[in-house]
Design an enzyme around this catalytic site. Sequence first.
Site, PDB file in Angstrom:
ATOM      1  N   GLU A 166      39.586  44.643  42.232  1.00 49.30           N
ATOM      2  CA  GLU A 166      39.958  43.479  42.194  1.00 49.30           C
ATOM      3  C   GLU A 166      41.289  43.492  41.070  1.00 49.30           C
ATOM      4  OE1 GLU A 166      37.669  39.959  40.835  1.00 49.30           O
ATOM      5  OE2 GLU A 166      39.211  39.057  39.661  1.00 49.30           O
ATOM      6  N   GLU A 188      46.341  35.924  34.364  1.00 47.29           N
ATOM      7  CA  GLU A 188      45.178  34.771  33.925  1.00 47.29           C
ATOM      8  C   GLU A 188      45.615  34.505  32.555  1.00 47.29           C
ATOM      9  OE1 GLU A 188      41.037  35.736  35.457  1.00 47.29           O
ATOM     10  OE2 GLU A 188      41.837  37.715  35.014  1.00 47.29           O
TER      11      GLU A 188
END
Length: 295
Positions: free
Chosen positions: A156, A161
């Site tokens: 991933e 974020e």
Amino acid sequence: MPATRPLLAFVLALTLAPTAVLAQSDGWRQVWADEFDGDKLDASRWTPAADCGGGGNDERQCYDASPDTVSVKDGLLRLTVVKRKTRGLANPWAGPTGPMKTGDYASGKIVTQGKASWRYGRIEARARVPGGQGVWPAIWMMPELSTYGGWPKSGEIDILETVNLGAPCEACDGGRENRVFGTIHFASDAAGAHRQAGGSTVIPASPDGFHVYAVEWKPEAIAWFVDGREYARVTQKDWKRDDAEAGPAPFDQPFHLILNLAFGGRWPESANAKGVDESALPATMEVDWVRVSQR
């Protein structure tokens, strides 16, 4: 006069679309983009999510494609989390006939899976992210096919974020949460033990709150940038498996893009002021453009 028209067209192209020219500098060539110039989501590029899976992180929202959660207007994509009862699949990975769930919040998530994926490249987005305790915007990538097995074995890549922006933070300058995180997730052994690597940086000041968040993904390394400044880098040795029969690296397969705005979940609810603060709602992540370039 006719001889001047090609030159005039070239000058206009440079004036009206300088970012497209820049995207081809230093050996990079733009291969895919969405400028969000229309009045609705481009269905040839994106699929909106519709489920209450919680991302595997105990997130509180359900995703749907309602106008109040996913919209395109004035050159911006808007993903918004609102307080609204929403029903959807509790576990979308189990298929369309699984149990249903009702959540207290609704939000937006769009993916390019099945429509566009890439193996290596510069993936960047100009975005403005919201704050508030429990608010968790993300721009990230997952493998188009789980060639090496289920998460995290096939990897991933998290491009952007933030969690709880503006909430109390003892480790942050000014005492308030102000960081962006870039991370890869992978398996450290054949059994699939989770490991992650990456870094974070303070989000710089901006007149309008927009920044360009980017990752450069190459066979030998993955690096993260904000407004063109590199703030973290990992190399193959960082994601190498511990077991002797390591096999191929997970980050050598095509990955697709995901943009979403979560509310709650294990990470944000365990950090800063803890839990969620509904006064942060509605919260919106605005995205000006997303571009992919390759060498």
